[in-house]
Structures are given as structure tokens and as C-alpha cells.
Design a protein around this motif. Structure first.
Motif, PDB file in Angstrom:
ATOM      1  N   ASP A  99       0.864  -1.177   0.000  1.00 15.66           N
ATOM      2  CA  ASP A  99       0.000   0.000   0.000  1.00 15.66           C
ATOM      3  C   ASP A  99       0.901   1.227   0.000  1.00 15.66           C
ATOM      4  O   ASP A  99       1.930   1.254   0.685  1.00 15.66           O
ATOM      5  N   TRP A 100       0.501   2.258  -0.761  1.00 19.42           N
ATOM      6  CA  TRP A 100       1.335   3.444  -0.968  1.00 19.42           C
ATOM      7  C   TRP A 100       0.718   4.652  -0.260  1.00 19.42           C
ATOM      8  O   TRP A 100      -0.503   4.842  -0.286  1.00 19.42           O
ATOM      9  N   TYR A 101       1.619   5.461   0.307  1.00 22.49           N
ATOM     10  CA  TYR A 101       1.185   6.633   1.062  1.00 22.49           C
ATOM     11  C   TYR A 101       2.019   7.847   0.672  1.00 22.49           C
ATOM     12  O   TYR A 101       3.225   7.745   0.421  1.00 22.49           O
ATOM     13  N   LEU A 102       1.363   9.010   0.657  1.00 22.03           N
ATOM     14  CA  LEU A 102       2.037  10.300   0.547  1.00 22.03           C
ATOM     15  C   LEU A 102       2.123  10.898   1.948  1.00 22.03           C
ATOM     16  O   LEU A 102       1.165  10.805   2.735  1.00 22.03           O
ATOM     17  N   THR A 103       3.262  11.512   2.251  1.00 20.64           N
ATOM     18  CA  THR A 103       3.420  12.164   3.554  1.00 20.64           C
ATOM     19  C   THR A 103       4.160  13.476   3.371  1.00 20.64           C
ATOM     20  O   THR A 103       4.733  13.752   2.307  1.00 20.64           O
ATOM     21  N   ASP A 111      10.069   4.288  -9.800  1.00 19.18           N
ATOM     22  CA  ASP A 111      11.262   4.683 -10.548  1.00 19.18           C
ATOM     23  C   ASP A 111      11.401   6.202 -10.467  1.00 19.18           C
ATOM     24  O   ASP A 111      10.609   6.927 -11.082  1.00 19.18           O
ATOM     25  N   PRO A 112      12.396   6.734  -9.741  1.00 20.20           N
ATOM     26  CA  PRO A 112      12.516   8.186  -9.591  1.00 20.20           C
ATOM     27  C   PRO A 112      12.917   8.897 -10.873  1.00 20.20           C
ATOM     28  O   PRO A 112      12.699  10.116 -10.985  1.00 20.20           O
ATOM     29  N   GLU A 113      13.508   8.190 -11.826  1.00 22.40           N
ATOM     30  CA  GLU A 113      13.887   8.830 -13.087  1.00 22.40           C
ATOM     31  C   GLU A 113      12.679   9.100 -13.967  1.00 22.40           C
ATOM     32  O   GLU A 113      12.552  10.172 -14.566  1.00 22.40           O
ATOM     33  N   THR A 114      11.787   8.129 -14.081  1.00 21.02           N
ATOM     34  CA  THR A 114      10.592   8.308 -14.916  1.00 21.02           C
ATOM     35  C   THR A 114       9.408   8.853 -14.132  1.00 21.02           C
ATOM     36  O   THR A 114       8.382   9.192 -14.708  1.00 21.02           O
ATOM     37  N   ARG A 115       9.556   8.904 -12.790  1.00 19.25           N
ATOM     38  CA  ARG A 115       8.500   9.407 -11.890  1.00 19.25           C
ATOM     39  C   ARG A 115       7.267   8.516 -11.950  1.00 19.25           C
ATOM     40  O   ARG A 115       6.126   8.991 -11.950  1.00 19.25           O
ATOM     41  N   THR A 116       7.485   7.209 -11.997  1.00 17.33           N
ATOM     42  CA  THR A 116       6.367   6.292 -12.160  1.00 17.33           C
ATOM     43  C   THR A 116       6.369   5.194 -11.100  1.00 17.33           C
ATOM     44  O   THR A 116       7.411   4.699 -10.691  1.00 17.33           O
ATOM     45  N   ILE A 117       5.157   4.828 -10.676  1.00 18.36           N
ATOM     46  CA  ILE A 117       4.914   3.578  -9.964  1.00 18.36           C
ATOM     47  C   ILE A 117       4.462   2.559 -11.008  1.00 18.36           C
ATOM     48  O   ILE A 117       3.563   2.845 -11.807  1.00 18.36           O
ATOM     49  N   SER A 118       5.083   1.395 -11.022  1.00 19.89           N
ATOM     50  CA  SER A 118       4.684   0.326 -11.930  1.00 19.89           C
ATOM     51  C   SER A 118       4.320  -0.902 -11.119  1.00 19.89           C
ATOM     52  O   SER A 118       4.855  -1.129 -10.032  1.00 19.89           O
ATOM     53  N   TRP A 176       1.663   4.311 -13.248  1.00 20.01           N
ATOM     54  CA  TRP A 176       1.095   5.602 -12.854  1.00 20.01           C
ATOM     55  C   TRP A 176       2.225   6.632 -12.791  1.00 20.01           C
ATOM     56  O   TRP A 176       3.311   6.337 -12.279  1.00 20.01           O
ATOM     57  N   THR A 177       1.976   7.823 -13.280  1.00 18.11           N
ATOM     58  CA  THR A 177       2.992   8.876 -13.356  1.00 18.11           C
ATOM     59  C   THR A 177       2.697   9.995 -12.358  1.00 18.11           C
ATOM     60  O   THR A 177       1.559  10.467 -12.267  1.00 18.11           O
ATOM     61  N   TRP A 178       3.755  10.398 -11.628  1.00 23.28           N
ATOM     62  CA  TRP A 178       3.619  11.529 -10.700  1.00 23.28           C
ATOM     63  C   TRP A 178       3.698  12.816 -11.494  1.00 23.28           C
ATOM     64  O   TRP A 178       4.673  13.093 -12.170  1.00 23.28           O
ATOM     65  N   THR A 179       2.641  13.628 -11.423  1.00 24.20           N
ATOM     66  CA  THR A 179       2.557  14.853 -12.207  1.00 24.20           C
ATOM     67  C   THR A 179       2.924  16.095 -11.403  1.00 24.20           C
ATOM     68  O   THR A 179       2.933  17.200 -11.942  1.00 24.20           O
ATOM     69  N   GLY A 180       3.183  15.908 -10.124  1.00 18.21           N
ATOM     70  CA  GLY A 180       3.428  17.035  -9.231  1.00 18.21           C
ATOM     71  C   GLY A 180       2.291  17.254  -8.273  1.00 18.21           C
ATOM     72  O   GLY A 180       2.457  17.920  -7.246  1.00 18.21           O
TER      73      GLY A 180
END
Length: 358
Positions: A268-272, A301-308, A325-329
Motif C-alpha cells: 500500500d502506498w502513502y504520501l506524507t 522509478d525516480p527517473e521516470t517518476r512512475t509507480i509500476s 502511474w505517473t507523478w505529475t506534481g
């Protein structure tokens, strides 16, 4: 993430036209022309069209030992492909050509180079693919022969699956139809539905973060759902597979291991905030519109900013769901998904796409 069980009938799955995720991070063009991702079962065959109306249809061999895949790209000039595969009893996979015998007529499919676990695949020549696809829809019997073996492929439902694709792509009664051809010109076929644009946030330094040697912050450990995850996975080596990343100066990403099986591990993933403060669950949408915080066999992957993630229906990985999924900011937005609900020995490279972006 929900996974269709092996052998279960595919159910129609529709997503809203806007792409899953947060609206500010996604840009849509011509929303009136947007399509929805959808899958359907037609007797033994399965058909899927993604959100751009790129479509595929699959037919199986007996006992999940092989398959035929018909691909149909959208638009007036949309290319057709016919790909096949099966698992010879020797277990070494396909390395040479495959002969398709369709109602007594032979067609040769050349082996596709590359490592396509769990077995190889072969493709009919592009120049012949449209003719072979239409013949499959009208056919009565089909066998595949290669590696010294022959397997029958069911054509029950092939015509209905390809008719549905023709209707979905606006090809009925046109010269480009697979099933119900007519006199309408190819120019009357609509183009591909627009793929939404997803723009990743710029990369940022990851000093102190990663997928080894991480410890959950106290504020995150105190979350009830996290406590339940930790209790579920118990004192196992998998329980140490905590992942973390810095998303920006004020946002961190944490992955909490929640369960483990023979070939799948769930997080499970969390933002903090900094130091794990103010934790809140990540929303990871699927092409069907469902969302949740969990992945199976996931990573960041911190280079592509994606969770796979790659959720396997069984250990050899020939069925399941692969998502990115891509982190858009501001949020993680679904940027790619493919799914194979039937365990027919199909390598992940050839699973139907259910969501695509640009």
C-alpha cells in the motif's frame, strides 16, 4: 488491484472518458471523441478495445496451450496483425515458424525475435494479416503447427468478437471491415480517439530514500491501515521490503508491504510530508475507474517518476494486469495499463492494452 481469475468470463469493463487520476494533471483533446476501455467475451473468444479504440481479439487452444491474437489499429489506415503462440509439450517454447491451417488453407507465421516469456510467438506477414483476420472470422477450423506439434484453436465466437471490433471502430459496411464489409470508403472510418497527455514532474534527488534499508516513520506506523498491513505480513523477510522516495521538497512517498504469496507481493502506498508527517493513502486508478492505494509487485522509478505494478494471475506470468502511474506534481495518474484475464500462455508483450496516454 483487482485481477480477473484464470478461466473466468471477462466482464464488460467501462471507464469514464476522462483518464483515471487527477484532472489537473491530465490534458484531453476533443473530449467528445474520447473512448472508453472495454472488454467482452464472445463464446470462446475475448475482445478488448482501449481508450483510443485500438482493439485486439483472442482465441484459445484447448486446455490453455495456445492462442491466436488479431490486432486492429483504429482509423482509416489502421493496420491489422495476426499473432499466434502455443506451448510445445517439450517445454522449450517456439523458436521457429508456425503454420496456420485455416479451413484447409495454409498460412505461415514467422517467429518473432526476442525473449517472450513464457513462450515464443509468431506473426503472419503484415501484407497477409487483414485477409487472414477476415478468414478467421468466417472460418470453421484452425490448427497451429510448429516444433513438431499441432494444436487446434477454437473459432467459436471469432466472428462476433471481430464484428464488435468493427462496430467499435466505425468500420461496419466499409471496405476495411473484418466481418461486415460494404462499399463505404475507408475515409469514412473515424480516426483514433485522442489519448490523454500525462506530463511527469521533473526528477528530484533521492538521497536517503530507496528500496533497501528503509524504516517506516512513526506517524505512518500509527495509521490503522498500516498496522493491519504489518500484522498481515508478520515477521517475514517480505515485511522488510519498505520503499520510499522524495517527490518534492514537501512530499514523500512510502510503500508499506501488506501481503506476500508464492509469486506476488502487495504494497500500500502513502504520501506524507517531510519525515512521514500527515500520511494519506495514494489513489491509484485503473482503466475501469476503480482506485485504491495498493499494487502487486510494484515499485517506484525516480527517473521516470512512475509507480509500476505487475499483478500475476499465476507464477509463469501469462495472465494478470500490468499498470503504470505517473507523478505529475499533484497526483499519480494512470499512464499505461494492459491486462490478460485468461491464463492461455500469452506473453505480457502481447496482452491487450486497456489504457494508453501520450
Amino acid at each position: 488491484m483487482a485481477l480477473t481469475a484464470c478461466g473466468q468470463e471477462d466482464q464488460t469493463a467501462a471507464a469514464a472518458a476522462p483518464p483515471p487520476g487527477q484532472a489537473p494533471a491530465v490534458q484531453n483533446a476533443a473530449p467528445a471523441a474520447a473512448a472508453r476501455s472495454e472488454s467482452r467475451a464472445f463464446r470462446d473468444w475475448r475482445a478488448t478495445c482501449d481508450n483510443t479504440n485500438d482493439c485486439v481479439a483472442f482465441g484459445p487452444a484447448s486446455e490453455g496451450t495456445g492462442w491466436v491474437r488479431v490486432g486492429s489499429a483504429p482509423g482509416p489506415d489502421g493496420a491489422r496483425t495476426v499473432t499466434v503462440g502455443f506451448w510445445p509439450s517439450g517445454g522449450d517454447g517456439l523458436t521457429g515458424p508456425v503454420t496456420l491451417t485455416l479451413d484447409g488453407r495454409r498460412h505461415v507465421a514467422a517467429a518473432i525475435a526476442g525473449d517472450h516469456d513464457p513462450l515464443g510467438a509468431a506473426e503472419v506477414r503484415p501484407a497477409d494479416a487483414a485477409v487472414v483476420a477476415s478468414a478467421l472470422a468466417a472460418g470453421q477450423t484452425l490448427t497451429l503447427a510448429g516444433a513438431g506439434e499441432t494444436v487446434p484453436i477454437s473459432l467459436s465466437g471469432a466472428a462476433a468478437a471481430m464484428l464488435w471490433i468493427d462496430e467499435r471502430q466505425g468500420r461496419l459496411d466499409t471496405t476495411t471491415a473484418l466481418v461486415r464489409k460494404g462499399t463505404r470508403p475507408a475515409s469514412s472510418v473515424p480516426g483514433a480517439a485522442p489519448a490523454p497527455q500525462v506530463i511527469p514532474a521533473p526528477p528530484i534527488a533521492q538521497t536517503g530514500f530507496g528500496d533497501t534499508g528503509q524504516t517506516l516513520p512513526a506517524a505512518l506506523e500509527a495509521v490503522a491501515a498500516v498496522k493491519a498491513c504489518r500484522a498481515e505480513i508478520g515477521e517475514t523477510a517480505m515485511g522488510d521490503q519498505i520503499m520510499s522516495a522524495r517527490l518534492d521538497a514537501s512530499t514523500e512517498l512510502w510503500a508499506v508491504p501488506c501481503f506476500a504469496g508464492a509469486y506476488n507481493i502487495g504494497h500500500d502506498w502513502y504520501l506524507t510530508g517531510p519525515g512521514g508527517r500527515n500520511p494519506r493513502a495514494v489513489s491509484l486508478a485503473s482503466a475501469t475507474g476503480e482506485s485504491g492505494p495498493g499494487t502487486i509487485n510494484g515499485g517506484y522509478d525516480p527517473e521516470t517518476r512512475t509507480i509500476s505494478a505487475f499483478s500475476k494471475g499465476r507464477g509463469i506470468g501469462d495472465c494478470g494486469t500490468a499498470s503504470t502511474w505517473t507523478w505529475t506534481g499533484s497526483a499519480f495518474v494512470l499512464s499505461a495499463e494492459s491486462s490478460m484475464g485468461e491464463c492461455w500462455g500469452v506473453p505480457a508483450d502481447f496482452w491487450p492494452t486497456t489504457w494508453r496516454t501520450r
